[in-house]
Design an enzyme around this catalytic site. Structure first.
Site, PDB file in Angstrom:
ATOM      1  N   ASP A   1      -1.882  10.698  -2.296  1.00 15.43           N
ATOM      2  CA  ASP A   1      -2.221   9.616  -3.228  1.00 15.43           C
ATOM      3  C   ASP A   1      -2.491  10.153  -4.623  1.00 15.43           C
ATOM      4  OD1 ASP A   1      -3.043   8.636  -0.384  1.00 15.43           O
ATOM      5  OD2 ASP A   1      -2.662   6.879  -1.636  1.00 15.43           O
TER       6      ASP A   1
ATOM      7  N   ASN B   1      -5.470  12.390   0.086  1.00 19.12           N
ATOM      8  CA  ASN B   1      -4.610  11.590   0.963  1.00 19.12           C
ATOM      9  C   ASN B   1      -5.511  10.852   1.953  1.00 19.12           C
ATOM     10  OD1 ASN B   1      -1.910  10.780   1.710  1.00 19.12           O
ATOM     11  ND2 ASN B   1      -2.183  11.947   3.584  1.00 19.12           N
ATOM     12  N   LYS B   2      -4.886  10.070   2.801  1.00 17.89           N
ATOM     13  CA  LYS B   2      -5.614   9.228   3.753  1.00 17.89           C
ATOM     14  C   LYS B   2      -6.704  10.002   4.499  1.00 17.89           C
ATOM     15  CE  LYS B   2      -5.335   5.725   4.200  1.00 17.89           C
ATOM     16  NZ  LYS B   2      -6.287   4.851   3.456  1.00 17.89           N
TER      17      LYS B   2
ATOM     18  N   ARG C   1       0.846  -1.191   0.000  1.00 18.86           N
ATOM     19  CA  ARG C   1       0.000   0.000   0.000  1.00 18.86           C
ATOM     20  C   ARG C   1       0.880   1.239   0.000  1.00 18.86           C
ATOM     21  NH1 ARG C   1       1.913   1.707   4.038  1.00 18.86           N
ATOM     22  NH2 ARG C   1       0.848   3.676   3.762  1.00 18.86           N
ATOM     23  N   GLY C   2       0.218   2.418  -0.108  1.00 17.91           N
ATOM     24  CA  GLY C   2       0.985   3.665  -0.209  1.00 17.91           C
ATOM     25  C   GLY C   2       1.206   3.930  -1.697  1.00 17.91           C
ATOM     26  N   ALA C   3       0.957   5.166  -2.114  1.00 20.11           N
ATOM     27  CA  ALA C   3       0.936   5.474  -3.547  1.00 20.11           C
ATOM     28  C   ALA C   3       2.206   5.041  -4.306  1.00 20.11           C
ATOM     29  CB  ALA C   3       0.642   6.963  -3.734  1.00 20.11           C
TER      30      ALA C   3
ATOM     31  N   GLN D   1      -2.436   2.774   9.879  1.00 21.92           N
ATOM     32  CA  GLN D   1      -1.126   2.813   9.204  1.00 21.92           C
ATOM     33  C   GLN D   1      -0.131   3.650   9.999  1.00 21.92           C
ATOM     34  OE1 GLN D   1      -4.081   3.132   7.704  1.00 21.92           O
ATOM     35  NE2 GLN D   1      -4.046   2.520   5.557  1.00 21.92           N
TER      36      GLN D   1
ATOM     37  N   ARG E   1      -7.585  -0.663  -6.854  1.00 23.37           N
ATOM     38  CA  ARG E   1      -7.805   0.499  -5.972  1.00 23.37           C
ATOM     39  C   ARG E   1      -7.903   1.751  -6.861  1.00 23.37           C
ATOM     40  NH1 ARG E   1      -4.340   1.121  -0.691  1.00 23.37           N
ATOM     41  NH2 ARG E   1      -6.258   2.117   0.004  1.00 23.37           N
TER      42      ARG E   1
HETATM   43  O1  MRU Z   1      -4.719   3.203   2.013  1.00 27.41           O
HETATM   44  P1  MRU Z   1      -3.232   3.418   1.961  1.00 27.41           P
HETATM   45  O2  MRU Z   1      -2.531   2.907   3.161  1.00 27.41           O
HETATM   46  O3  MRU Z   1      -2.638   2.924   0.667  1.00 27.41           O
HETATM   47  O4  MRU Z   1      -3.076   4.981   1.969  1.00 27.41           O
HETATM   48  C1  MRU Z   1      -1.805   5.545   1.914  1.00 27.41           C
HETATM   49  C2  MRU Z   1      -1.802   6.993   2.110  1.00 27.41           C
HETATM   50  O5  MRU Z   1      -2.817   7.640   2.131  1.00 27.41           O
HETATM   51  C3  MRU Z   1      -0.474   7.653   2.187  1.00 27.41           C
HETATM   52  O6  MRU Z   1      -0.514   8.734   3.049  1.00 27.41           O
HETATM   53  C4  MRU Z   1      -0.121   8.131   0.778  1.00 27.41           C
HETATM   54  O7  MRU Z   1      -0.129   7.044  -0.134  1.00 27.41           O
HETATM   55  C5  MRU Z   1       1.174   8.766   0.705  1.00 27.41           C
HETATM   56  S1  MRU Z   1       2.375   7.501   0.758  1.00 27.41           S
HETATM   57  C6  MRU Z   1       3.852   7.965   0.389  1.00 27.41           C
END
Ligand code: MRU
Length: 345
Positions: free
Chosen positions: A234, A243-244, A46-48, A193, A88
């Site tokens: 993201d 973002n999250k 996970r994470g962009a 997270q 996703r």
């Molecule tokens: O749902 P996730 O855990 O994939 O979400 C991740 C985030 O929102 C991070 O803050 C975002 O991807 C930046 S990661 C470098």
């Protein structure tokens, strides 16, 4: 160690199984695109930026299945790219990684050439991620001062990228330069997270971190305990940062308290042709809100039949963002002029 990499012995994608952290550290291997899709949906990866690498390696993985005919192989790769892109919807990096490798792979003329081209391009994307994170870190570190306490949200570190991190990478770079930086990490409900991954990473690196619940962000700002906020993204569109879920709340709190709010993301997170309304915000399972631990589903923390709304991301209007830290430099407002000029998009 990288969060995601190609296992040459197994012809598989190896990745850190993030749903088990911090209890257990385990590497899993995906040998098919179905296994990879499942890992993406479960947030094992996970994470962009990590999703960008996952999408890229995903096409390489698709190319490593058994084929006898080049045309059938190419049509499978196109279907695989649609399939992986459907896992996703919000982080634009996933689509970037998939498309870039697919376009290169389709230029091959033989099965072996396509395999080679796909894997080489995926490896290039993974290497680029590490390099650009270090660059972003050195640009962003200039915004942090010796003695700062930084509030961060979600996980933007090694685990959200191939290595080093975006927002957490900026913090790491500032510390590497000799600055004394403390971190306040929000737990980031519902999948934690922040508490599971960010705190785990920072403790491993011996970086001073204090965990708070998301609802404590206000009090720590009001009491002068936060000098700056830095988060990841993201997707960044012309008028907002996706973002999250919960990032928007933190940005408004930061504005109210006069605290700089920075966003760190590579160029591949920008989708500048789009507006806030064009982006799909992923809605996730009700289970994430009603069970204490969604893996074992033993203890309810809400009545089982309650109505649930569980968007995974929110949009923070760019007016709340003090600066965007990118791998091409730090960008200040006005963003409509400075983003296209700096990023050449
Ligand atoms: O749902 P996730 O855990 O994939 O979400 C991740 C985030 O929102 C991070 O803050 C975002 O991807 C930046 S990661 C470098």
């Amino acid at each position: 160690m990288r969060t995601i990499f190609w296992d040459y012995d197994a012809s598989a994608i190896a990745l850190i199984e993030q749903t088990l952290l911090p209890d257990e550290f385990k590497i899993i291997r995906c040998k098919t695109i179905e296994e990879l899709a499942d890992a993406i949906k479960r947030l094992a990866v996970r994470g962009a930026p990590a999703l960008e690498a996952a999408g890229a390696y995903g096409i390489a993985l698709a190319a490593h299945q058994d084929f006898k005919d080049v045309e059938k192989m190419k049509s499978y790769l196109k279907k695989a790219s649609e399939f992986l892109a459907s896992t996703r919807p919000t982080a634009v990096n996933l689509f970037y990684g998939i498309e870039r490798v697919l376009n290169v792979a389709l230029k091959g003329n033989t099965i072996e050439e396509i395999k080679k081209l796909a894997l080489e391009e995926a490896e290039k994307i993974a290497d680029e991620d590490v390099n650009r994170n270090k660059l972003m870190g050195s640009f962003g570190a200039k915004l942090l001062e010796d003695g700062d306490t930084i509030l961060t949200y979600c996980n933007t570190g090694r685990l959200a990228t191939v290595d080093w991190g975006t927002a957490l990478g900026v913090i790491r770079s500032a510390i590497e330069e000799g600055k004394n930086i403390k971190v306040i990490a929000c737990e980031t409900r519902p999948l934690n997270q922040g508490s599971r991954l960010t705190v785990w990473e920072l403790i491993q690196d011996k970086i001073d971190v204090t965990l708070i619940t998301d609802s404590m962000a206000g009090i720590v700002m009001q009491r002068g305990m936060v000098d700056k906020v830095i988060v990841g993204a993201d997707r960044i569109v012309r008028d907002a940062v996706f973002n999250k879920i919960g990032t928007y709340t933190i940005a408004i709190l930061a504005k109210e308290h006069g605290i700089p709010f920075f966003v760190a993301a590579p160029k591949t997170t920008f989708d500048w042709g789009k507006d806030m309304g064009d982006v799909i915000i992923e809605e996730r399972s009700r289970d994430e809100l009603i069970w204490c631990n969604i893996k074992c589903k033993k203890t309810l923390i809400a009545p089982k039949d309650v109505k649930v709304y569980n968007p995974a991301f929110d949009a923070t209007p760019l007016k709340y963002v003090t600066a965007l830290v990118t791998d091409k430099g730090v960008i200040f407002p006005p963003y409509d002029e400075n983003v296209p000029r700096t990023l050449k998009i």
